[in-house]
Each structure stands twice: as C-alpha cells, then as structure tokens.
Design an enzyme around this catalytic site. Structure first.
Site, short mmCIF file in Angstrom:
data_model
loop_
_atom_site.label_atom_id
_atom_site.label_comp_id
_atom_site.label_asym_id
_atom_site.label_seq_id
_atom_site.Cartn_x
_atom_site.Cartn_y
_atom_site.Cartn_z
N TYR A 144 -4.88 45.93 6.58
CA TYR A 144 -4.50 47.35 6.56
C TYR A 144 -4.54 47.86 5.13
CZ TYR A 144 -1.68 51.60 7.14
OH TYR A 144 -1.22 52.90 7.15
N ASP A 239 -6.16 44.53 -2.48
CA ASP A 239 -5.10 45.45 -2.09
C ASP A 239 -3.79 44.67 -2.14
OD1 ASP A 239 -3.31 47.16 -0.99
OD2 ASP A 239 -4.43 47.56 0.85
N LYS A 267 4.65 50.14 -2.83
CA LYS A 267 5.88 49.44 -2.43
C LYS A 267 6.78 49.05 -3.62
CE LYS A 267 4.13 48.78 2.09
NZ LYS A 267 2.87 48.40 2.68
C1 LIG Z 1 1.77 49.49 3.03
C2 LIG Z 1 0.37 49.18 2.70
C3 LIG Z 1 -0.58 50.19 2.40
C4 LIG Z 1 -0.27 51.64 2.55
O1 LIG Z 1 0.73 52.09 1.69
P1 LIG Z 1 1.49 53.47 2.03
O2 LIG Z 1 2.39 53.65 0.88
O3 LIG Z 1 2.18 53.24 3.33
O4 LIG Z 1 0.45 54.52 2.13
C5 LIG Z 1 -1.83 49.80 1.99
N1 LIG Z 1 -2.16 48.51 1.88
C6 LIG Z 1 -1.30 47.52 2.17
C7 LIG Z 1 -1.71 46.11 2.00
C8 LIG Z 1 -0.02 47.82 2.60
O5 LIG Z 1 0.83 46.83 2.93
#
Ligand SMILES: *Cc1c(COP(=O)(O)O)cnc(C)c1O
Length: 429
Positions: A144, A239, A267
């Site tokens: 994701y 990511d 995060k």
């Molecule tokens: C949470 C997450 C996102 C998206 O971040 P948001 O702040 O919710 O837009 C993208 N990549 C990874 C790996 C994530 O865990």
C-alpha cells in the site's frame, strides 16, 4: 462492555460523514460491530467515550512510537502554537527537521516535507518520472502506498498484462502505467523489466511490508531489486511511511542493508500530526520545483506545529538510540507469549515480526507474499478482535494490519495482553 455512547455517536456520524468515518478502515467493516469513539489517550492506553480503557496496539496506525501524548511532544506543541500556527513563509524549525532526517538516514541527501504519506509517495513517483523521463512504474501486489490513483491498481490476468483499477474513479489511463509484480519474487519483476525495457521510471516497494500483515523482503529479493534498478537505470523507491524510525533508527533500509535512491516517510515523523516527506539522492531531488521543473507544492507543508511535534519525536530518537533494543525486547517478550499460547492451543498460526511491528495471521505455514497472506481466516480474526477488545486490548480492526508496540508498553501491559490472547483464542477456536 457498555459501548452505548459509541453507538449513538456512530449513528450521528453517519448522518454527516460517509460511513461515519474519515478513513475507511476505522469503520470496523472487516471485523463487524460498532467502531469505538475515543476521547483521550495517555501512554500505552486510550479510553473510549464510555470510559472503557484499552491497551492500544495501533498507535494511531503507526505514528505513536512513544505512546499517547509523551510530554516532550506535548511541550513542543504548546511552545509552538503560542507563536502562531502557520505563516506560509520559511521557518527555522523546517531546517532542523530536514537536518535531523538527513543525519539519521544515510541515503537522504535532500528532503521535502508534505502533509501525508499519500502525498509523499505520489510526489516521489513524479520526481522519479521527471528525473528518468519515463512513465511506467512497478509496484507489488499487497503493498500500500496511499490512495493516489496510479497506486490503486491490481494485476490483470497475467503478470505481464497492464494493471486494472481496483477502485471506481481511477481511470484506465492511470492504471496503464502501473505494472504489478509479486512480492519476494524477483523473476516477476525481471519479466516486467524485460517486457518494458527503457520505459520504467521507478520501482516502489514497502521493503518490510506492513499493509498485508507484516512481511519482510528476503535478502536475495531486495538485493536483486537493487541490482536490477542499477542495471536498468530505474529509480528504487522505498516506501518507509510505516517502517521509517519504526523497525530501526535507520528504517527498513538499515535492517535489510540496501540503499534506495529515494525514500518516503510519514507516520512517526509527524509525532502524531499530519506529516509526510520524500527524499533521497540530490540529483533526483534537484528536479523538484523551484530548483527543477517537477512541480510539487503545499499550502501547509512544513507547518510549524507539525514540524515541532515531528522534530521532538526524531530528537528523542537521536538522543536515545537504545530505544530500539528496548522495543525489540518488549516485542520478543510478547511474541514468545503468543507462541507459547498457540502451542498450548495446538495451533501453528504464522507470526511475522520485525522489531516492534508484528502480525499474527490466521493461517498456518509461512507467509511470504500477498497470496499467502490472503489465505488467512478473516472471519476468525474478526471474532478474535472482538474478544481482545472485551479483554481491554485494542488491535487493528482488520487482519492485514500491523500490531505496534511503543516504548511505554509496560511488562504489566504485555502480560495482560498475553493472557487476553490465550483466552480470546480459546474462546473463538
Ligand atoms: C500509511 C501508509 C501510507 C499512506 O500514508 P497516509 O498518511 O495515510 O496518506 C503510504 N505508504 C505506507 C507504507 C503506509 O503504511
């Protein structure tokens, strides 16, 4: 357990907010029941509107490495908001923030702040496309990267076909440039690279995936990806929105010993406020406006309040490198407790863990990719989730999510959780 006030609020919320929530997974759809409305949090716990207290293992879906409301973040916020909450002009705290990230993550030479993980990944891909002059990207099934159109794609019938949208509203045009490979399967990536030679701008991956449960890249796979990107002139994007400052001070790239060209964050780096960031090699990052032609902007990017909270979190990490050993100790303690419970119950559920990030899959045998993960019994997870709630333990309301431990989870919390785990499993199996 009385959750009547949450039920009333949820009914009210649905009158004004689609599904009653501002992010879908909060709605408990995959586990059933009514989402709890939370009124306050402190340390390892939070309290719902009926005054039920829970040991929290989602930590706002990852940001709360230090639990709820650690004093050093609260104080930084208090000091910051008194001076004004936003100026739309440069502030010194933005330099502090960028500098500490460059200091802590060796692969980052330049970094740009944005407001969410979604913004970070979509901007990183744009920069990689601008830098390479190519249009296609490869992503992995089950990873994701936020909700930008070109990430909401699943593989077509064969690995070599173009992806197709997984969400209405995503055009075939957006989907056409996203190719899907299998996690931990280098050959699937090589095939795509061969079939699209000279056309792939970037490969983006969660090097330690946390959005299909928790699954780490194998050594051969991730090192193979690095080599393939070098050979083909493809930008490798890690990511690390979830894993950055979570699995180690230097993130998944430190754990796996592989250096990406670009990294995205979110995060933890916001200390609980809405923050994302993307960065990496100077020559790529210098393609971004106002130095280069790749446009990317944000009215509230680098917001002083968000920077104050994020910087306080990162400073804490910089000053206390030992926290990752302590997190590992706590997480191992919990893992051992869970494993011993499973043994007593005669179950061999897969448990994947990297540092303070873990997942118990309701399936037996190894979980190494998306297909393994989705063999989990999600209905059983839903029952287990509700039993755990009744025991005062708050897990992610979906099977394919990570369980996070913070620095302030106590041995008492962990023991209580291990006991709840045993009783909950016993009740649902
Ligand atoms: C949470 C997450 C996102 C998206 O971040 P948001 O702040 O919710 O837009 C993208 N990549 C990874 C790996 C994530 O865990």
């Amino acid at each position: 357990m009385d959750i009547s006030k949450s039920e009333l609020l949820f009914a009210e919320a649905q009158k004004y907010i689609p599904g009653g929530v501002n992010s879908p997974v909060r709605a408990f759809k995959s586990v059933g029941g009514t989402p709890l409305f939370i009124k306050e949090g402190k340390g390892s716990k939070f309290v719902d509107v009926n005054d039920n207290s829970y040991i929290d293992y989602i930590g706002s879906w990852g940001p709360h490495l230090f639990g709820h409301n650690p004093p050093f973040i609260t104080e930084a916020l208090e000091e910051s908001f008194r001076k004004g909450v936003s100026f739309g002009a440069p502030t010194a705290i933005e330099i502090e923030m960028a500098k500490i990230m460059v200091d802590l993550i060796p692969s980052i030479e330049l970094i740009r702040m944005v407001n969410s993980g979604t913004e970070a990944t979509m901007s990183a891909v744009r920069a990689a496309r601008g830098y390479t002059g190519r249009e296609k990207i490869i992503k992995f099934e089950g990873c994701y990267h936020g909700h930008a159109d070109f990430f909401l794609i699943k593989a077509g019938s064969g690995a070599l076909t173009f992806g197709e949208p997984t969400s209405p509203g995503v055009t075939k045009g957006s989907a056409a440039d996203t190719l899907i490979a299998d996690f931990n399967d280098l050959e699937s990536v090589q095939k795509l690279a061969d079939a699209n030679k000279g056309e792939i701008a970037a490969i983006i991956i969660e090097p330690i995936a946390g959005n299909m449960g928790v699954i780490s890249s194998s050594d051969v796979f991730i090192k193979g990806l690095r080599k393939l990107c070098d050979d083909e002139g493809i930008v490798l994007i890690f990511d690390e929105v979830m894993t950055g400052f979570r699995v180690a001070r230097g993130g998944a790239q430190e754990v796996l010993g592989v250096t990406p060209d670009m990294t995205t964050f979110g995060k933890i780096i916001g200390g609980g406020l809405p923050v994302g960031a993307y960065g990496g090699k100077r020559e790529i990052m210098n393609k971004i406006s106002p130095v280069g032609p790749v446009y990317q902007a944000g009215t509230l990017s680098g917001n002083p309040l968000a920077m104050a909270a994020g910087y306080a979190a990162l400073k804490q990490i910089q000053d206390n490198p030992g926290i990752y050993d302590s997190l590992e100790e706590k997480a191992l303690y919990l893992e051992k407790g869970f494993k011993s419970n499973l043994e007593k119950l005669g179950k061999n559920f897969a448990m994947n863990r990297i540092g303070s990030m873990s997942c118990m899959f309701f399936t037996e045998g190894e979980v190494k990719n998306y297909k393994d993960a989705v063999s989990s019994d999600t209905a059983l997870y839903g029952k287990y989730f509700h039993e755990m709630l009744n025991h005062g333990v708050y897990l992610a309301p979906a099977q394919f999510e990570a369980m996070f431990i913070s620095t302030v989870h106590s041995t008492e919390d962990l023991d209580k959780t291990i006991k709840a785990h045993y009783e909950s499993l016993k009740a649902v199996l």
